[in-house]
Design a protein around this motif. Structure first.
Motif, PDB file in Angstrom:
ATOM      1  N   TYR A 293       0.839  -1.205   0.000  1.00  0.00           N
ATOM      2  CA  TYR A 293       0.000   0.000   0.000  1.00  0.00           C
ATOM      3  C   TYR A 293       0.874   1.255   0.000  1.00  0.00           C
ATOM      4  CZ  TYR A 293      -3.438   3.441   1.478  1.00  0.00           C
ATOM      5  OH  TYR A 293      -4.237   4.548   1.557  1.00  0.00           O
ATOM      6  N   ALA A 294       1.914   1.276   0.829  1.00  0.00           N
ATOM      7  CA  ALA A 294       2.797   2.446   0.915  1.00  0.00           C
ATOM      8  C   ALA A 294       3.490   2.715  -0.408  1.00  0.00           C
ATOM      9  CB  ALA A 294       3.828   2.242   2.022  1.00  0.00           C
ATOM     10  N   GLN A 295       4.011   1.667  -1.040  1.00  0.00           N
ATOM     11  CA  GLN A 295       4.706   1.897  -2.316  1.00  0.00           C
ATOM     12  C   GLN A 295       3.743   2.361  -3.396  1.00  0.00           C
ATOM     13  OE1 GLN A 295       4.848   0.235  -5.444  1.00  0.00           O
ATOM     14  NE2 GLN A 295       3.259  -1.262  -4.902  1.00  0.00           N
ATOM     15  N   GLU A 296       2.493   1.901  -3.340  1.00  0.00           N
ATOM     16  CA  GLU A 296       1.495   2.379  -4.310  1.00  0.00           C
ATOM     17  C   GLU A 296       1.225   3.860  -4.123  1.00  0.00           C
ATOM     18  OE1 GLU A 296      -1.569  -1.107  -5.664  1.00  0.00           O
ATOM     19  OE2 GLU A 296      -2.022  -0.045  -3.819  1.00  0.00           O
ATOM     20  N   GLN A 297       1.127   4.290  -2.856  1.00  0.00           N
ATOM     21  CA  GLN A 297       0.861   5.696  -2.577  1.00  0.00           C
ATOM     22  C   GLN A 297       2.042   6.584  -2.985  1.00  0.00           C
ATOM     23  OE1 GLN A 297      -2.274   6.706  -1.472  1.00  0.00           O
ATOM     24  NE2 GLN A 297      -2.579   4.562  -1.972  1.00  0.00           N
ATOM     25  N   LEU A 298       3.265   6.064  -2.832  1.00  0.00           N
ATOM     26  CA  LEU A 298       4.456   6.833  -3.184  1.00  0.00           C
ATOM     27  C   LEU A 298       4.638   6.961  -4.692  1.00  0.00           C
ATOM     28  CD1 LEU A 298       6.963   5.390  -0.584  1.00  0.00           C
ATOM     29  CD2 LEU A 298       6.315   7.799  -0.793  1.00  0.00           C
ATOM     30  N   GLY A 299       4.275   5.969  -5.449  1.00  0.00           N
ATOM     31  CA  GLY A 299       4.579   5.944  -6.881  1.00  0.00           C
ATOM     32  C   GLY A 299       5.991   5.441  -7.093  1.00  0.00           C
TER      33      GLY A 299
ATOM     34  N   VAL B 173       8.723   9.889  -7.217  1.00  0.00           N
ATOM     35  CA  VAL B 173       8.408  10.972  -8.140  1.00  0.00           C
ATOM     36  C   VAL B 173       7.311  11.868  -7.566  1.00  0.00           C
ATOM     37  CG1 VAL B 173       9.154   9.719 -10.195  1.00  0.00           C
ATOM     38  CG2 VAL B 173       6.795   9.488  -9.397  1.00  0.00           C
ATOM     39  N   LYS B 174       6.583  11.391  -6.553  1.00  0.00           N
ATOM     40  CA  LYS B 174       5.494  12.156  -5.947  1.00  0.00           C
ATOM     41  C   LYS B 174       5.866  12.835  -4.638  1.00  0.00           C
ATOM     42  CE  LYS B 174       1.565   9.213  -7.294  1.00  0.00           C
ATOM     43  NZ  LYS B 174       0.518   8.384  -6.693  1.00  0.00           N
ATOM     44  N   ALA B 175       6.692  12.172  -3.827  1.00  0.00           N
ATOM     45  CA  ALA B 175       6.902  12.661  -2.461  1.00  0.00           C
ATOM     46  C   ALA B 175       8.142  12.038  -1.840  1.00  0.00           C
ATOM     47  CB  ALA B 175       5.690  12.295  -1.610  1.00  0.00           C
ATOM     48  N   ALA B 176       8.514  12.583  -0.688  1.00  0.00           N
ATOM     49  CA  ALA B 176       9.554  11.987   0.146  1.00  0.00           C
ATOM     50  C   ALA B 176       8.908  11.645   1.478  1.00  0.00           C
ATOM     51  CB  ALA B 176      10.710  12.952   0.358  1.00  0.00           C
ATOM     52  N   ALA B 177       9.341  10.548   2.072  1.00  0.00           N
ATOM     53  CA  ALA B 177       8.728  10.124   3.333  1.00  0.00           C
ATOM     54  C   ALA B 177       9.765   9.458   4.220  1.00  0.00           C
ATOM     55  CB  ALA B 177       7.590   9.148   3.054  1.00  0.00           C
ATOM     56  N   ASP B 178       9.613   9.690   5.518  1.00  0.00           N
ATOM     57  CA  ASP B 178      10.418   8.970   6.490  1.00  0.00           C
ATOM     58  C   ASP B 178       9.788   7.599   6.715  1.00  0.00           C
ATOM     59  OD1 ASP B 178      12.221  11.040   6.953  1.00  0.00           O
ATOM     60  OD2 ASP B 178      11.000  11.881   8.574  1.00  0.00           O
ATOM     61  N   VAL B 179      10.627   6.614   6.910  1.00  0.00           N
ATOM     62  CA  VAL B 179      10.170   5.287   7.311  1.00  0.00           C
ATOM     63  C   VAL B 179      10.467   5.178   8.801  1.00  0.00           C
ATOM     64  CG1 VAL B 179      10.498   2.806   7.016  1.00  0.00           C
ATOM     65  CG2 VAL B 179      10.622   4.342   5.032  1.00  0.00           C
TER      66      VAL B 179
END
Length: 125
Positions: A28-34, A60-66
């Protein structure tokens, strides 16, 4: 039998033994990130408290902390991932694991979700 846990922030944690687990992000997370274009992983020996930013993913859409799903010491990082961040989109629950951690407080596992509970959260979104 291997047991997998999930966080509300879309990380998964697979218990490899009583005190060692593998961590990654969910499908799900990778789908949301693109399309993921960059990943920064923690170095072995790094200590994290539960909820600390443990890794960084940029797409390509965002940066996120894991976030660290549990407290502990990083014992291994997935060396293949920084050179092939696309693996996160291709196989998020397999070859795209982020790091292995030695749990410092196994009781924290009780705060994580099983697959059924996690799937209920993603269905609501």
């Amino acid at each position: 039998m291997t047991r997998t846990y999930y966080t509300e922030d879309h990380e998964w944690l697979r218990l490899d033994s009583d005190d060692v687990a593998t961590v990654g992000i969910t499908h799900y997370a990778q789908e949301q990130l693109g399309d993921v274009v960059y990943v920064e992983l923690p170095k072995p020996g790094t200590q994290h408290a539960r909820g600390d930013a443990a890794a960084v993913v940029e797409s390509v859409k965002a940066a996120a902390d894991v976030k660290a799903p549990v407290s502990g010491s990083v014992i291994e990082a997935n060396d293949a991932l920084p050179g092939s961040p696309e693996l996160i989109n291709q196989d998020p629950a397999g070859r795209a694991w982020f790091y292995k951690v030695r749990l410092s407080n196994p009781e924290e596992l009780a705060a994580l979700m099983d697959e059924n509970a996690y799937s209920q959260i993603t269905k609501k979104k």
